[in-house]
Enzyme design. Structure first.
Site, PDB file in Angstrom:
ATOM      1  N   GLU A 127       6.067  -0.157 -21.603  1.00 50.46           N
ATOM      2  CA  GLU A 127       6.011   1.388 -21.547  1.00 50.46           C
ATOM      3  C   GLU A 127       5.216   1.888 -22.736  1.00 50.46           C
ATOM      4  O   GLU A 127       4.321   2.799 -22.411  1.00 50.46           O
ATOM      5  CB  GLU A 127       7.497   2.060 -21.572  1.00 50.46           C
ATOM      6  N   TYR A 150     -28.724  13.175 -38.900  1.00 43.84           N
ATOM      7  CA  TYR A 150     -27.162  12.770 -39.288  1.00 43.84           C
ATOM      8  C   TYR A 150     -26.738  14.373 -39.598  1.00 43.84           C
ATOM      9  O   TYR A 150     -27.209  15.262 -40.369  1.00 43.84           O
ATOM     10  CB  TYR A 150     -27.227  12.228 -40.373  1.00 43.84           C
ATOM     11  N   GLN A 189     -18.868  11.811 -39.483  1.00 43.23           N
ATOM     12  CA  GLN A 189     -17.890  10.904 -40.082  1.00 43.23           C
ATOM     13  C   GLN A 189     -16.483  10.576 -39.069  1.00 43.23           C
ATOM     14  O   GLN A 189     -15.714   9.979 -39.528  1.00 43.23           O
ATOM     15  CB  GLN A 189     -17.796  11.844 -41.510  1.00 43.23           C
ATOM     16  N   LYS A 229      21.909  -2.105 -21.374  1.00 49.58           N
ATOM     17  CA  LYS A 229      20.575  -1.906 -21.084  1.00 49.58           C
ATOM     18  C   LYS A 229      19.574  -2.999 -21.626  1.00 49.58           C
ATOM     19  O   LYS A 229      19.779  -3.235 -22.680  1.00 49.58           O
ATOM     20  CB  LYS A 229      20.127  -0.390 -21.724  1.00 49.58           C
ATOM     21  N   THR A 270       0.937  -1.034  -0.061  1.00 44.61           N
ATOM     22  CA  THR A 270      -0.019  -0.121  -0.134  1.00 44.61           C
ATOM     23  C   THR A 270       1.162   1.170   0.040  1.00 44.61           C
ATOM     24  O   THR A 270       1.997   1.102   0.457  1.00 44.61           O
ATOM     25  CB  THR A 270      -0.950   0.032   1.359  1.00 44.61           C
ATOM     26  N   HIS A 271       0.575   2.240  -0.594  1.00 44.48           N
ATOM     27  CA  HIS A 271       1.511   3.507  -0.788  1.00 44.48           C
ATOM     28  C   HIS A 271       2.784   3.159  -1.359  1.00 44.48           C
ATOM     29  O   HIS A 271       3.741   3.655  -1.302  1.00 44.48           O
ATOM     30  CB  HIS A 271       1.550   4.023   0.612  1.00 44.48           C
ATOM     31  N   SER A 309      19.597  -0.334 -25.834  1.00 42.98           N
ATOM     32  CA  SER A 309      19.878   1.058 -25.922  1.00 42.98           C
ATOM     33  C   SER A 309      21.158   1.301 -26.724  1.00 42.98           C
ATOM     34  O   SER A 309      21.721   0.323 -27.048  1.00 42.98           O
ATOM     35  CB  SER A 309      20.576   1.565 -24.501  1.00 42.98           C
TER      36      SER A 309
HETATM   37  N1  ARG Z   1     -18.753   8.988 -45.165  1.00 42.00           N
HETATM   38  C1  ARG Z   1     -20.066   9.229 -44.332  1.00 42.00           C
HETATM   39  C2  ARG Z   1     -19.819   8.929 -42.842  1.00 42.00           C
HETATM   40  O1  ARG Z   1     -18.883   8.180 -42.493  1.00 42.00           O
HETATM   41  C3  ARG Z   1     -21.197   8.243 -44.861  1.00 42.00           C
HETATM   42  C4  ARG Z   1     -22.644   9.135 -44.639  1.00 42.00           C
HETATM   43  C5  ARG Z   1     -22.692  10.114 -45.873  1.00 42.00           C
HETATM   44  N2  ARG Z   1     -23.938  10.559 -45.576  1.00 42.00           N
HETATM   45  C6  ARG Z   1     -24.240  12.020 -46.042  1.00 42.00           C
HETATM   46  N3  ARG Z   1     -25.382  12.211 -45.848  1.00 42.00           N
HETATM   47  N4  ARG Z   1     -23.360  12.800 -46.461  1.00 42.00           N
HETATM   48  O2  ARG Z   1     -20.556   9.624 -42.138  1.00 42.00           O
END
Ligand code: ARG
Length: 462
Positions: free
Chosen positions: A291, A318, A323, A284, A155-156, A278
């Site tokens: 790491e 959307y 994207q 080394k 611990t610690h 190294s």
């Molecule tokens: N390359 C676009 C994405 O990854 C695909 C969808 C494109 N849709 C659009 N309405 N432009 O999101």
């Protein structure tokens, strides 16, 4: 290559804007998922009579051929296409003609990309789960062989009480159990199919969304809200959160391995195959793999924060911002899988210096609590026992010896209640084997836990 949307435009996209907008350079890795989704869509369109069965068959055969040719390297994905969806559709039409132009009936790239990402992510969740399981198996092999390998528990970062190597590694086994259970929760929650949501508001065609969901093996069926379907990236954020936690666990273990592998500790020796040298210091042997895995943790956390930030200001439904999910998510998924593979390789080949670990536990007075408990059992109040043993520890520190090396006269000089059985009482074996509470390191308890882990590994897979 022509865009899918040229009709309304009188001028071509500016070349650098086109490059900025494209996603083919990174979404090409979705080709298999894109094709799988399109095959399901075309199958459903045919069965619903939206396109003819013959057209449906031409499309699905064509798509299968494209997939085979990309898999085998016969067909290269041209980066002239805007994205993978455009590429596949253009290639299909090139191969089968007019029927290819019907594939996109009742579909938008918005539900298409939402589907592709889900299919891809499902596979990556499974792969990640498999890799963690392999790591757990590697840990279990070491644990079984080391239920009596005594070492200091800390611990610690100060030596505290004796544990065993099996017990210490068991802590990581538990973390990985939780990691895998998070993966399976995410999988279950995301297992709904967005295909058929269209651009955002569904479609006027008589799509059978349950059919495509079933064809694509979405256990949760079709999504319920078309706007959410095309704009949900929660599952990616959840996955990256789970990946971040996995990396946090790996990183903690890497940190310990680096410390244990240091010249001062020498608890372990990382195998030559997982160390590097190294260019200037001939002596080394560096723990670079550990790491790097520790270092890459920052990168995976970064992905999580990056996508959370990208998503926070996006109005429904959307928007092209989304994207940006891909490069971030792909990088996090790749990084974690690489780290898991290398970490498991390192763990499988690492050597534990059992004597050094036991010696370190003794020299670190990890049995001091047990010496005090010994007196308590002989009727000395705990607070007095604590200070008697404290004075004994001081004697040891002054002489550079362990509690086990004090003479019985030394013991008696501090308290009459000490007798010859003190040595047995503070041996590492006794200290550990008396710790019999559930979850404690005693060999008997650990064996029970190990047999639970074996059963767990037999059952649990996504
Ligand atoms: N390359 C676009 C994405 O990854 C695909 C969808 C494109 N849709 C659009 N309405 N432009 O999101």
């Amino acid at each position: 290559m022509a865009n899918l949307w040229g009709g309304r435009f009188t001028e071509a996209t500016d070349a650098s804007a086109y490059k900025f907008n494209q996603s083919i350079s990174f979404d090409k890795r979705l080709y298999a998922d894109d094709i799988e989704g399109s095959i399901a869509h075309a199958t459903m369109l045919g069965r619903q009579g939206i396109i003819s069965l013959d057209e449906s068959r031409q499309i699905t055969d064509g798509l299968k051929g494209i997939k085979e040719d990309i898999d085998s390297g016969k067909l290269m994905i041209s980066e002239e296409a805007e994205d993978i969806h455009s590429f596949v559709e253009a290639e299909l039409t090139r191969r089968i003609g007019d029927a290819g132009k019907k594939l996109h009936t009742g579909r938008s790239r918005n539900d298409q990309v939402a589907l592709d990402m889900k299919l891809y992510t499902r596979r990556q969740i499974k792969e990640t789960d498999k890799l963690i399981k392999e790591l757990q198996s590697a840990l279990l092999v070491i644990m079984e062989a080391n239920t009596e390998t005594y070492m200091p528990g800390f611990t610690h970062l100060q030596k505290a009480q004796p544990v065993t190597l099996a017990h210490h590694l068991g802590a990581y086994f538990e973390m990985f159990i939780r990691d895998r259970s998070r993966l399976s929760d995410i999988y279950e929650r995301m297992d709904t199919c967005p295909l058929g949501a269209g651009a955002l508001a569904g479609t006027t065609y008589d799509l059978d969304r349950d059919m495509t969901a079933e064809l694509l093996d979405f256990k949760g069926g079709a999504t319920r809200n078309s706007m959410d379907s095309v704009s949900d990236r929660d599952y990616l954020i959840e996955f990256m959160s789970a990946l971040s936690i996995i990396m946090m666990h790996l990183s903690r273990s890497c940190e310990e391995i680096i410390i244990w592998n240091s010249n001062e500790y020498r608890f372990v020796e990382i195998d030559d195959r997982y160390s590097t040298g190294s260019s200037i210091m001939p002596q080394k042997k560096n723990p670079d793999i550990a790491e790097l895995a520790r270092g890459k943790t920052g990168r995976v956390y970064g992905s999580l924060i990056s996508l959370l930030t990208t998503m926070k200001g996006i109005p429904l439904a959307y928007n092209k911002d989304m994207q940006e999910d891909k490069e971030i998510a792909f990088d996090a998924m790749d990084t974690v899988q690489d780290c898991l593979r290398e970490f498991t390789g390192m763990i499988r080949t690492i050597r534990f210096n059992n004597e050094v670990m036991e010696e370190s536990a003794k020299k670190g007075f990890t049995n001091a609590t047990d010496a005090a408990d010994y007196l308590v059992k002989k009727g000395v109040p705990f607070r007095d026992a604590h200070s008697i043993v404290g004075r004994l520890v001081l004697r040891c520190v002054e002489r550079g010896i362990a509690m086990d090396d004090l003479s019985i006269e030394d013991y008696k000089a501090e308290c009459d209640s000490f007798e010859d059985d003190i040595y047995e009482a503070i041996s590492m074996k006794t200290c550990v084997d008396k710790r019999l509470t559930k979850g404690a390191p005693a060999k008997d308890k650990m064996m029970e836990t190990i047999s639970y882990y074996k059963g767990y590994l037999e059952k649990n897979s996504l």
